[in-house]
Motif scaffolding. Structure first.
Motif, PDB file in Angstrom:
ATOM      1  N   PRO A   1       0.853  -1.199   0.000  1.00 25.97           N
ATOM      2  CA  PRO A   1       0.000   0.000   0.000  1.00 25.97           C
ATOM      3  C   PRO A   1       0.890   1.251   0.000  1.00 25.97           C
ATOM      4  CG  PRO A   1      -0.767  -1.588   1.628  1.00 25.97           C
ATOM      5  CD  PRO A   1       0.550  -2.103   1.115  1.00 25.97           C
ATOM      6  N   ALA A   2       0.700   2.097  -0.997  1.00 26.73           N
ATOM      7  CA  ALA A   2       1.621   3.229  -1.180  1.00 26.73           C
ATOM      8  C   ALA A   2       1.608   4.171   0.022  1.00 26.73           C
ATOM      9  CB  ALA A   2       1.260   3.977  -2.460  1.00 26.73           C
ATOM     10  N   ASP A   3       0.480   4.223   0.746  1.00 25.19           N
ATOM     11  CA  ASP A   3       0.415   5.165   1.877  1.00 25.19           C
ATOM     12  C   ASP A   3       1.228   4.677   3.084  1.00 25.19           C
ATOM     13  OD1 ASP A   3      -1.180   3.172   2.872  1.00 25.19           O
ATOM     14  OD2 ASP A   3      -2.938   4.431   3.224  1.00 25.19           O
ATOM     15  N   ARG A   4       1.847   3.521   2.972  1.00 27.87           N
ATOM     16  CA  ARG A   4       2.753   3.048   4.029  1.00 27.87           C
ATOM     17  C   ARG A   4       4.218   3.357   3.698  1.00 27.87           C
ATOM     18  NH1 ARG A   4       1.111   2.666   8.870  1.00 27.87           N
ATOM     19  NH2 ARG A   4      -0.098   4.342   8.025  1.00 27.87           N
ATOM     20  N   LEU A   5       4.472   3.865   2.485  1.00 27.07           N
ATOM     21  CA  LEU A   5       5.852   4.091   2.049  1.00 27.07           C
ATOM     22  C   LEU A   5       6.334   5.476   2.466  1.00 27.07           C
ATOM     23  CD1 LEU A   5       5.589   2.584  -1.555  1.00 27.07           C
ATOM     24  CD2 LEU A   5       6.592   1.526   0.489  1.00 27.07           C
ATOM     25  N   VAL A   6       7.577   5.537   2.903  1.00 28.15           N
ATOM     26  CA  VAL A   6       8.197   6.800   3.312  1.00 28.15           C
ATOM     27  C   VAL A   6       9.469   6.956   2.477  1.00 28.15           C
ATOM     28  CG1 VAL A   6       9.353   7.992   5.235  1.00 28.15           C
ATOM     29  CG2 VAL A   6       7.267   6.642   5.654  1.00 28.15           C
ATOM     30  N   ARG A   7       9.692   8.151   1.943  1.00 32.67           N
ATOM     31  CA  ARG A   7      10.884   8.379   1.122  1.00 32.67           C
ATOM     32  C   ARG A   7      12.139   8.329   1.993  1.00 32.67           C
ATOM     33  NH1 ARG A   7       7.760  11.875  -1.874  1.00 32.67           N
ATOM     34  NH2 ARG A   7       7.503  11.141  -4.012  1.00 32.67           N
ATOM     35  N   VAL A   8      13.175   7.672   1.483  1.00 36.49           N
ATOM     36  CA  VAL A   8      14.475   7.664   2.161  1.00 36.49           C
ATOM     37  C   VAL A   8      15.148   9.002   1.841  1.00 36.49           C
ATOM     38  CG1 VAL A   8      16.741   6.540   2.268  1.00 36.49           C
ATOM     39  CG2 VAL A   8      14.661   5.153   1.948  1.00 36.49           C
ATOM     40  N   PRO A   9      15.619   9.724   2.872  1.00 36.88           N
ATOM     41  CA  PRO A   9      16.234  11.035   2.601  1.00 36.88           C
ATOM     42  C   PRO A   9      17.419  10.911   1.640  1.00 36.88           C
ATOM     43  CG  PRO A   9      15.896  10.707   4.971  1.00 36.88           C
ATOM     44  CD  PRO A   9      15.581   9.407   4.312  1.00 36.88           C
ATOM     45  N   ASP A  10      17.599  11.960   0.804  1.00 35.60           N
ATOM     46  CA  ASP A  10      18.743  11.969  -0.122  1.00 35.60           C
ATOM     47  C   ASP A  10      20.020  11.776   0.676  1.00 35.60           C
ATOM     48  OD1 ASP A  10      17.044  12.415  -2.185  1.00 35.60           O
ATOM     49  OD2 ASP A  10      17.386  14.596  -2.256  1.00 35.60           O
ATOM     50  N   GLY A  11      20.899  10.969   0.142  1.00 32.13           N
ATOM     51  CA  GLY A  11      22.194  10.769   0.789  1.00 32.13           C
ATOM     52  C   GLY A  11      22.203   9.667   1.824  1.00 32.13           C
ATOM     53  N   MET A  12      21.026   9.148   2.198  1.00 29.66           N
ATOM     54  CA  MET A  12      20.999   8.068   3.200  1.00 29.66           C
ATOM     55  C   MET A  12      21.002   6.715   2.484  1.00 29.66           C
ATOM     56  SD  MET A  12      18.296   7.296   6.294  1.00 29.66           S
ATOM     57  CE  MET A  12      18.640   8.841   7.133  1.00 29.66           C
ATOM     58  N   ASP A  13      21.887   5.838   2.923  1.00 29.78           N
ATOM     59  CA  ASP A  13      21.965   4.479   2.400  1.00 29.78           C
ATOM     60  C   ASP A  13      20.636   3.758   2.691  1.00 29.78           C
ATOM     61  OD1 ASP A  13      22.611   1.819   1.911  1.00 29.78           O
ATOM     62  OD2 ASP A  13      24.557   1.929   2.919  1.00 29.78           O
ATOM     63  N   VAL A  14      20.067   3.063   1.714  1.00 30.04           N
ATOM     64  CA  VAL A  14      18.799   2.355   1.986  1.00 30.04           C
ATOM     65  C   VAL A  14      18.986   1.263   3.033  1.00 30.04           C
ATOM     66  CG1 VAL A  14      17.567   2.780  -0.188  1.00 30.04           C
ATOM     67  CG2 VAL A  14      19.077   0.793  -0.003  1.00 30.04           C
TER      68      VAL A  14
END
Ligand SMILES: NC(=O)c1ccc[n+]([C@@H]2O[C@H](COP(=O)([O-])OP(=O)(O)OC[C@H]3O[C@@H](n4cnc5c(N)ncnc54)[C@H](OP(=O)(O)O)[C@@H]3O)[C@@H](O)[C@H]2O)c1
Length: 322
Positions: free
Chosen positions: A99-112
């Protein structure tokens, strides 16, 4: 795609490395190519059947990776976005439709890898220390399994809140890590009676809160350590479930509170999820919260990761890589 599924409950040997069809995103969903899946103690409960799940079942509640595609109605993320999530099961896999509403963007520069490593246990530490019992300067808290995945994060956040932190661990090596995470005192509870030792360390003053993720072996003594109107936060059961309990004990021991919280109820809305995630990932980005990745395994070695976690051999986070 490859995935780790169980067809029956049992020991680590019931984990099967299988070929499954790659899922397609349904309405409201995004297809995520998983780069790192977190291993959590809840995965052990799902495997053993302590927590009931429908079989066959793809394990895993935490992952980070890249969005491959989205359903037509999805606007919160798009293809190519790096994302992290917890909750929807099935992360021990190469792909998941989430469900897309559970996804949070990983901040730029942060290793996944770091995002996957901190998300479930970090959001948990956040709600425990800021919402379940909001710690403040002058409080003393007890954190069991202080060198575990949850424990190392909770010690750091509790310290940031200004509390005095007493941790428990099973070895001297773990004791060092808990201290580095900010614990003021650490008790090796496999060698010392933590009730006696905590009383000595606090001069008999009661604790405002016990964060107990260990359960069966620690719960009763924890209650004895609470101050009047203190709070027992039973947040896990790594040693086994706490047996049924006489509520009258809470009166006798000082009008105590007991709660048994779970993460899903503290990130139930997207607003609450994003508010906690922004704090958490922000602290990691500026270096005020350190994430310890202890061990990384190929997805096919998930059973070994479970043996290590249950065997009390790990400190901090375990990750699987599809
Ligand atoms: N309620 C929630 O929202 C929530 C969210 C996340 C996690 N949790 C719970 O928090 C706990 C910790 O999870 P985690 O994934 O971070 O694991 P973890 O703490 O990294 O690993 C479990 C630790 O528990 C300790 N432990 C004590 N007795 C044990 C026993 N008999 N068998 C195995 N371990 C034992 C061990 O530390 P020592 O060797 O130092 O004793 C072990 O390293 C789990 O109970 C989990 O379910 C709850």
């Amino acid at each position: 795609m490859k995935a780790i599924r169980i067809h029956e409950h049992g020991g680590p040997d019931v984990l099967r490395y299988e070929d499954l069809p790659t899922p397609k995103p349904g309405p409201g969903q995004a297809l995520v190519r998983i780069e790192a899946s977190g291993v959590n103690f809840i995965d052990v409960y799902h495997r053993t059947g302590l927590y009931k799940v429908p079989l066959p079942y793809t394990l895993g509640m935490e992952a980070a990776g890249t969005v491959e595609s989205v359903a037509d109605d999805v606007t919160v993320v798009g293809p190519g976005d790096r994302v992290v999530y917890t909750g929807p099961p099935g992360t021990y896999a190469e792909y998941a439709a989430v469900p897309a509403d559970r996804l949070v963007r990983v901040p730029d520069g942060m290793d996944v890898r770091i995002a996957a490593a901190v998300f479930l246990q970090g959001l948990t530490a956040h709600y425990l220390a800021l919402s379940t019992y909001p710690l403040k300067r002058g409080d003393t808290c007890l954190v069991h399994a202080a060198a575990g995945g949850l424990g190392l994060l909770l010690c750091q956040i509790a310290k940031q809140r200004g509390a005095r932190v007493i941790g428990t661990v099973s070895s001297e090596a773990k004791s060092r890590l808990a201290r580095e995470a900010g614990a003021d005192d650490v008790i090796v509870y496999t060698e010392q009676d933590f009730e006696v030792e905590t009383r000595r360390l606090t001069g008999g003053a009661g604790l405002q809160v016990v964060y107990d993720s260990v359960g069966k072996t620690t719960f009763d003594k924890g209650l004895n350590l609470l101050a009047r109107r203190g709070m027992m936060v039973l947040c896990g059961q790594s040693s086994g479930p706490v047996p049924p309990f006489d509520l009258q004990v809470l009166n006798q021991k000082g009008s105590l509170f007991v709660t048994r919280p779970t993460l899903g109820h503290y990130v139930a809305t997207r607003d609450e999820l994003l508010a906690r995630a922004n704090d958490l990932l922000g602290w990691v980005a500026v270096g005020s919260l350190r994430v310890r990745i202890d061990r990384e395994y190929p997805l096919s070695a998930a059973a070994q990761a479970h043996r290590d976690l249950e065997g009390r051999r790990t400190t901090g986070k375990l990750l699987l890589h599809p």
